[in-house]
Design a protein around this motif. Structure first.
Motif, PDB file in Angstrom:
ATOM      1  N   ARG A   1       0.834  -1.213   0.000  1.00  0.00           N
ATOM      2  CA  ARG A   1       0.000   0.000   0.000  1.00  0.00           C
ATOM      3  C   ARG A   1       0.862   1.253   0.000  1.00  0.00           C
ATOM      4  N   SER A   2       1.833   1.327   0.917  1.00  0.00           N
ATOM      5  CA  SER A   2       2.669   2.530   1.018  1.00  0.00           C
ATOM      6  C   SER A   2       3.602   2.668  -0.193  1.00  0.00           C
ATOM      7  N   TRP A   3       4.160   1.549  -0.638  1.00  0.00           N
ATOM      8  CA  TRP A   3       5.039   1.557  -1.813  1.00  0.00           C
ATOM      9  C   TRP A   3       4.284   2.039  -3.047  1.00  0.00           C
ATOM     10  N   THR A   4       3.056   1.575  -3.203  1.00  0.00           N
ATOM     11  CA  THR A   4       2.232   1.992  -4.336  1.00  0.00           C
ATOM     12  C   THR A   4       1.889   3.469  -4.237  1.00  0.00           C
ATOM     13  N   ASN A   5       1.478   3.908  -3.062  1.00  0.00           N
ATOM     14  CA  ASN A   5       1.114   5.312  -2.893  1.00  0.00           C
ATOM     15  C   ASN A   5       2.293   6.238  -3.170  1.00  0.00           C
ATOM     16  N   ASN A   6       3.497   5.781  -2.885  1.00  0.00           N
ATOM     17  CA  ASN A   6       4.682   6.596  -3.099  1.00  0.00           C
ATOM     18  C   ASN A   6       5.136   6.594  -4.550  1.00  0.00           C
ATOM     19  N   THR A   7       5.086   5.431  -5.219  1.00  0.00           N
ATOM     20  CA  THR A   7       5.762   5.310  -6.516  1.00  0.00           C
ATOM     21  C   THR A   7       4.852   5.091  -7.714  1.00  0.00           C
ATOM     22  N   TYR A   8       3.609   4.643  -7.514  1.00  0.00           N
ATOM     23  CA  TYR A   8       2.739   4.322  -8.651  1.00  0.00           C
ATOM     24  C   TYR A   8       2.435   5.586  -9.448  1.00  0.00           C
ATOM     25  N   LEU A   9       2.507   5.476 -10.770  1.00  0.00           N
ATOM     26  CA  LEU A   9       2.337   6.648 -11.632  1.00  0.00           C
ATOM     27  C   LEU A   9       0.973   7.304 -11.421  1.00  0.00           C
ATOM     28  N   TRP A  10      -0.058   6.504 -11.197  1.00  0.00           N
ATOM     29  CA  TRP A  10      -1.418   7.037 -11.035  1.00  0.00           C
ATOM     30  C   TRP A  10      -1.922   6.753  -9.615  1.00  0.00           C
ATOM     31  N   TYR A  11      -1.100   7.018  -8.622  1.00  0.00           N
ATOM     32  CA  TYR A  11      -1.435   6.692  -7.224  1.00  0.00           C
ATOM     33  C   TYR A  11      -2.748   7.323  -6.786  1.00  0.00           C
ATOM     34  N   ASP A  12      -3.088   8.483  -7.346  1.00  0.00           N
ATOM     35  CA  ASP A  12      -4.295   9.195  -6.924  1.00  0.00           C
ATOM     36  C   ASP A  12      -5.558   8.658  -7.595  1.00  0.00           C
ATOM     37  N   GLU A  13      -5.442   7.591  -8.371  1.00  0.00           N
ATOM     38  CA  GLU A  13      -6.601   6.974  -9.014  1.00  0.00           C
ATOM     39  C   GLU A  13      -6.924   5.612  -8.394  1.00  0.00           C
ATOM     40  N   ILE A  14      -6.329   5.317  -7.227  1.00  0.00           N
ATOM     41  CA  ILE A  14      -6.531   4.023  -6.562  1.00  0.00           C
ATOM     42  C   ILE A  14      -7.455   4.196  -5.361  1.00  0.00           C
ATOM     43  N   ASP A  15      -8.427   3.301  -5.227  1.00  0.00           N
ATOM     44  CA  ASP A  15      -9.278   3.287  -4.038  1.00  0.00           C
ATOM     45  C   ASP A  15      -8.481   2.733  -2.857  1.00  0.00           C
ATOM     46  N   ASP A  16      -8.502   3.441  -1.732  1.00  0.00           N
ATOM     47  CA  ASP A  16      -7.754   3.015  -0.547  1.00  0.00           C
ATOM     48  C   ASP A  16      -8.609   2.050   0.266  1.00  0.00           C
ATOM     49  N   ASN A  17      -8.663   0.800  -0.197  1.00  0.00           N
ATOM     50  CA  ASN A  17      -9.487  -0.207   0.457  1.00  0.00           C
ATOM     51  C   ASN A  17      -8.762  -0.830   1.651  1.00  0.00           C
ATOM     52  N   ASP A  18      -9.537  -1.309   2.605  1.00  0.00           N
ATOM     53  CA  ASP A  18      -8.994  -1.946   3.804  1.00  0.00           C
ATOM     54  C   ASP A  18      -8.248  -3.220   3.393  1.00  0.00           C
ATOM     55  N   PRO A  19      -6.928  -3.301   3.621  1.00  0.00           N
ATOM     56  CA  PRO A  19      -6.181  -4.487   3.212  1.00  0.00           C
ATOM     57  C   PRO A  19      -6.589  -5.756   3.930  1.00  0.00           C
ATOM     58  N   SER A  20      -7.228  -5.643   5.078  1.00  0.00           N
ATOM     59  CA  SER A  20      -7.638  -6.839   5.821  1.00  0.00           C
ATOM     60  C   SER A  20      -8.663  -7.673   5.061  1.00  0.00           C
ATOM     61  N   ASN A  21      -9.294  -7.085   4.072  1.00  0.00           N
ATOM     62  CA  ASN A  21     -10.324  -7.792   3.310  1.00  0.00           C
ATOM     63  C   ASN A  21      -9.766  -8.607   2.150  1.00  0.00           C
ATOM     64  N   PHE A  22      -8.435  -8.655   2.014  1.00  0.00           N
ATOM     65  CA  PHE A  22      -7.816  -9.289   0.853  1.00  0.00           C
ATOM     66  C   PHE A  22      -6.665 -10.183   1.286  1.00  0.00           C
ATOM     67  N   SER A  23      -6.355 -11.163   0.438  1.00  0.00           N
ATOM     68  CA  SER A  23      -5.074 -11.847   0.540  1.00  0.00           C
ATOM     69  C   SER A  23      -3.995 -10.901   0.009  1.00  0.00           C
ATOM     70  N   VAL A  24      -2.721 -11.270   0.185  1.00  0.00           N
ATOM     71  CA  VAL A  24      -1.642 -10.387  -0.262  1.00  0.00           C
ATOM     72  C   VAL A  24      -1.725 -10.158  -1.773  1.00  0.00           C
ATOM     73  N   LEU A  25      -1.840 -11.232  -2.543  1.00  0.00           N
ATOM     74  CA  LEU A  25      -1.826 -11.080  -3.996  1.00  0.00           C
ATOM     75  C   LEU A  25      -3.103 -10.423  -4.524  1.00  0.00           C
ATOM     76  N   SER A  26      -4.242 -10.732  -3.921  1.00  0.00           N
ATOM     77  CA  SER A  26      -5.481 -10.087  -4.373  1.00  0.00           C
ATOM     78  C   SER A  26      -5.489  -8.607  -3.996  1.00  0.00           C
ATOM     79  N   TYR A  27      -4.842  -8.270  -2.878  1.00  0.00           N
ATOM     80  CA  TYR A  27      -4.735  -6.857  -2.507  1.00  0.00           C
ATOM     81  C   TYR A  27      -3.867  -6.113  -3.523  1.00  0.00           C
ATOM     82  N   PHE A  28      -2.733  -6.711  -3.878  1.00  0.00           N
ATOM     83  CA  PHE A  28      -1.878  -6.077  -4.886  1.00  0.00           C
ATOM     84  C   PHE A  28      -2.620  -5.932  -6.208  1.00  0.00           C
ATOM     85  N   ALA A  29      -3.396  -6.934  -6.584  1.00  0.00           N
ATOM     86  CA  ALA A  29      -4.076  -6.915  -7.875  1.00  0.00           C
ATOM     87  C   ALA A  29      -4.997  -5.708  -8.032  1.00  0.00           C
TER      88      ALA A  29
END
Length: 541
Positions: A92-120
């Motif tokens: 989550r933090s790595w994406t928010n810092n480096t992703y080109l379109w970080y401001d177009e991502i919904d900040d969903n609760d990571p507890s609702n996902f597995s690691v890979l599904s959260y990344f997806a």
């Protein structure tokens, strides 16, 4: 201590600078009695919507830490004991810092996902002008598998490259080519062969979910000891059965370097499948052949080249055009998100344009050598393309166009990836998330819908050339093969063949219903390769 390559790959520079990697990790020990280990509850205590802690707080904190060293690099793993929430919070933090379109991502609760599904789901859902998702390049891969392919030039499988014509019923996939010395080549499988059945499963028509899973497992094997019977239909209509067992296959990214006699003189042809480290020496050999024979024109067959080392694309562009046409000019310039206008967020170094590299590179050491690359000094190059021509391959096209080298395309519209990323390992998985967009000397980098060959270019991403279907009835490198034949004819007459492109690759991706996988990071390079960059130090003479 983690090696630079296992942690991240860095941007090319012609300056004499090296960076140290702060990979994190470590352990403590003392003589006291350790308390009982209590599993960490998986809660969302550390997740607050819109609040992002520094990614370094979670880096290498793993639910299942690795021990020992990498089988590819020999470097010690830096993992420490953590939990899956740590892994997700790092993403989550790595994406928010480096992703080109970080401001177009919904900040969903990571507890609702597995690691890979959260990344997806840590990516934009915005679309391009054509209606396609602008981020079709978000994926992950086992780190050892990724390093084996890119650094060792090995891939696990049968040595088959498939063309996915139709991924749903009635399915159709055809063999593009086989790797030299691979199980597929040794068995006698050839370009143009069509898959009919796998073991006792009707590959074309089955809609049974378990059988589809079995097909995917057979097409994209992950372990040794697996014997698979492939029923193949040859181009003469005969059906044959081949029993194949997967193994480590050495990739041959540069194939069929050929001299062709034409009415305009000698034409060089080379099939270039992937911008990986082992391709450098093979490309140099091909261009030495072309230079020694004073070729009048060049055909680069990159119809199946999904990308790879951006630095190698720069080297190849130099070998096409030469010193005089590239001196002091930009091959590719990277733009990161608006948090990082001046400094690269991964390396911390000032953002500088990538020039045209005119020397060999020691990729293991991240150094330029003193060996000059051969070059042809051409002002026109013919490139064979398809929907699988992607990333660094498109950067080559864009970089040459930026310095007014005429690029003529024969084939189909490219995949549309003006973006790149730094592959990042965490806890044994390497993640690929778009972090920059590239542009050429003229500042152009808007080709998210691909470069399209056309006789009458209108838009900036339109490129002079012809729509030509892939021809599976002839071997690659044959002057009678459809795309190469069209290129040879065009350079002599300026005319396109009378046919229309089937757009079969895109059609396969858009079809609906139960489907087989249409790509694999092991077997195929379609939209999965990346613009890898290294830190390079200038040699001292």
């Amino acid at each position: 201590m983690c090696n630079l390559k296992c942690c991240f790959t860095l941007t090319f520079s012609s300056s004499a600078l090296l960076l140290l990697s702060a990979c994190g990790g470590g352990s403590n020990s003392n003589n006291s009695v350790d308390p009982p280990v209590v599993p960490t509850p998986q809660t969302n205590e550390r997740w607050v919507r819109g609040v992002f802690e520094d990614e370094s707080l979670f880096k290498d904190s793993c639910a299942v830490p690795r021990n020992g060293v990498s089988s590819v690099t020999g470097d010690a793993f830096s993992d420490v004991v953590g939990n899956v929430q740590d892994e997700k919070l790092w993403l989550r933090s790595w994406t928010n810092n480096t992703y080109l379109w970080y401001d177009e991502i919904d900040d969903n609760d990571p507890s609702n996902f597995s690691v890979l599904s959260y990344f997806a789901q840590l990516k934009t859902d915005f679309r391009t002008d054509s209606g396609s998702f602008k981020d079709n390049f978000h994926f992950s891969q086992g780190t050892e598998e990724y390093l084996t392919r890119t650094q060792s030039g090995l891939t696990f499988g049968y040595g088959l490259s498939w063309q996915f014509v139709q991924a749903t019923v009635p399915r159709k996939i055809i063999v593009r080519y086989t790797e030299p010395g691979s199980p597929a080549e040794l068995a006698g499988i050839e370009r143009g062969d069509e898959l009919i059945a796998i073991d006792a499963i009707d590959f074309i028509s089955t809609e049974d979910a378990n059988e589809v899973d079995a097909i995917n497992q057979a097409l994209f094997p992950t372990s040794t000891g697996q014997n698979v019977n492939f029923t193949i239909q040859k181009q003469n209509g005969e059906q044959r059965s081949y029993q194949l067992s997967p193994s480590n296959v050495r990739l041959s990214p540069v194939r069929n370097s050929t001299l062709l006699s034409t009415n305009i003189g000698t034409v060089g042809y080379v099939q270039f499948n992937s911008h990986i480290q082992s391709a450098q020496s093979q490309l140099i050999s091909a261009f030495n052949l072309f230079s020694q024979n004073n070729v009048q024109a060049l055909v680069l067959d990159m119809r199946y080249n999904g990308g790879g080392l951006l630095s190698m694309a720069s080297q190849l562009a130099f070998m096409v055009s030469g010193q005089q046409q590239t001196d002091g000019l930009t091959f590719d310039e990277l733009k990161f998100n608006d948090k990082h206008a001046t400094f690269d967020p991964i390396t911390g170094r000032r953002i500088q344009a990538t020039p045209f590299y005119g020397r060999e590179i020691d990729y293991d050491q991240g150094l330029f050598t003193s060996n000059a690359l051969p070059s042809l000094g051409l002002n026109t190059v013919y490139v064979l393309t398809s929907g699988a021509t992607c990333s660094a391959s498109e950067a080559l096209i864009n970089g040459l166009r930026g310095i007014d080298i005429e690029v003529v395309l024969m084939g189909d519209t490219t995949c549309g990836k003006p973006y790149g990323f730094y592959p990042q390992d965490n806890c044994g998985t390497t993640y690929f998330t778009i972090q920059f967009q590239g542009s050429n000397q003229k500042g152009f980098g808007e080709y998210a819908d691909g470069f399209s060959p056309t006789l009458t270019p209108i838009f900036e991403a339109d490129v002079q050339g012809c729509l030509v279907e892939d021809d599976f009835s002839h071997e690659l490198g044959s002057a009678n093969e459809g795309m190469l034949s069209a290129a040879l004819n065009y350079m002599q007459t300026g005319e396109c063949p009378v046919q229309a492109s089937s757009k079969s690759f895109n059609a396969a991706l858009l079809s609906q219903g139960p489907r087989i996988r249409t790509t694999s990071s092991v077997v195929d390079a379609i939209i999965l390769e990346n613009a890898i960059n290294q830190v390079i130090t200038e040699p001292t003479n």
